[in-house]
Design an enzyme around this catalytic site. Structure first.
Site, PDB file in Angstrom:
ATOM      1  CD  GLU A  44      -1.767  -2.403   1.475  1.00 43.20           C
ATOM      2  OE1 GLU A  44      -2.652  -3.269   1.403  1.00 43.20           O
ATOM      3  OE2 GLU A  44      -0.593  -2.646   1.853  1.00 43.20           O
TER       4      GLU A  44
ATOM      5  CG  HIS B  38      -9.341  -8.400   7.247  1.00 41.92           C
ATOM      6  ND1 HIS B  38      -8.536  -8.932   8.216  1.00 41.92           N
ATOM      7  CD2 HIS B  38      -8.712  -8.614   6.070  1.00 41.92           C
ATOM      8  CE1 HIS B  38      -7.463  -9.465   7.651  1.00 41.92           C
ATOM      9  NE2 HIS B  38      -7.540  -9.275   6.346  1.00 41.92           N
TER      10      HIS B  38
END
Length: 326
Positions: free
Chosen positions: A60, A129
């Site tokens: 990322e 998550h």
């Protein structure tokens, strides 16, 4: 007007944006995989090729840095984060660089970059998550933050985000992907910074974001049968915030419930409550403000606990009843 799903609206927006704007491209982990992003990017790789639909390794920070460089060079990147939890890995790029370059160069340089963040929770995905981090990004100067709750806004706000000359965090929620609504076929944009009254009422205002807007509408329908008129405000944009809409509704109903899918402490509900407390609308309140948000705990991995952890319409109903009875 035809009706399509929230996910289809995002897909159509991306297809039309990239077709029209030769400087726009999509980059991120899993942007060619329905497993990662649902059907929001179906068909894009076939139409535009790997030069403009760039599926990346899991990195990322690196991917966001590449997009930043492209934006500084005049391109219009759309960076996809299939789970916004992992935007923390890119926080140096986002908070220290993307948000600041326009200011650090005295306004002579812009960063036309869209950070597409997906809230992807439930289904026993647990704490790493399942996070809704809109309050984190709204806290950072230099970033705009939008959260569409309808298919119409999912398309229009994504178009507006890419058209912006500076960074926008565009946040969607996969719990909305199957939600269906009217969406024009042509390209259009929704103004960033303007909220919307989703349902009018006189007894209490419920201000909500993203998925919680739909839950607030459900709650208002339940309460309507009890003779309680709820005005549902969809903020659509956290930053900038439509204070005129917010203050006007609260002055009208004199009662307020704030509903958000993030954590309660130091979150969106706290900010909205503080804005009211600092305004003349506060003196008109007939009851204390009630906030409906996540408890201050990580998301559980148990489906039984998830039903308790995530607030739904029933909690909004309870909150509205309480402010009306005070």
């Amino acid at each position: 007007m035809r009706e399509i799903s929230y996910a289809e609206a995002i897909n159509e927006a991306l297809r039309q944006i990239i077709a029209k704007n030769t400087r726009a491209f999509l980059i991120g982990q899993g942007v060619t995989s329905p497993w990662y992003v649902g059907n929001t990017t179906v068909g894009l790789i076939d139409r535009f090729g790997p030069g403009r639909i760039i599926d990346t390794p899991i990195s990322e920070n690196s991917v966001t840095g590449v997009a930043l460089g492209a934006a500084l060079a005049g391109l219009h990147p759309i960076v996809c984060f299939p789970r916004m939890d992992f935007m923390y890995y890119a926080m140096d790029q986002i908070a220290n660089h993307i948000a600041n370059w326009h200011y650090m160069f005295g306004g002579q340089l812009s960063v036309p970059l869209t950070l597409w963040a997906i809230i992807n929770r439930g289904g026993e995905q647990a704490a790493q998550h399942s996070q809704a981090l809109q309050a984190v990004f709204a806290h950072i100067p230099g970033l705009k933050v939008v959260l569409p709750s309808t298919p119409y806004d999912a398309k229009g706000l994504l178009v507006a985000s890419v058209e912006e000359n500076n960074p926008v965090v565009y946040i969607d929620d996969r719990w909305l992907y199957k939600h269906v609504g009217e969406v024009p076929e042509e390209l259009y944009s929704v103004q960033i910074g303007k909220g919307e009254v989703r349902r009018e009422g006189k007894d209490a205002t419920v201000v909500a974001t993203s998925f919680m807007v739909q839950e607030a509408i459900r709650a208002s329908e339940i309460l309507d049968k009890e003779g309680i008129g709820v005005e549902v405000l969809d903020l659509r944009s956290l930053k900038p915030l439509d204070e005129d809409l917010l203050f006007g509704s609260v002055k009208k109903t004199r009662r307020l419930v704030v509903a958000d899918g993030g954590w309660k402490t130091f979150g969106v509900t706290a900010e909205i409550s503080a804005r009211i407390a600092e305004s003349e609308a506060f003196t008109l309140l007939k009851a204390p403000i009630i906030r409906v948000a996540l408890p201050d705990a990580p998301a559980p991995a148990s489906s039984v606990l998830e039903k308790v952890y995530y607030p739904r319409a029933e909690k909004i109903v309870t909150a509205v009843r309480k402010v009306v009875e005070m």
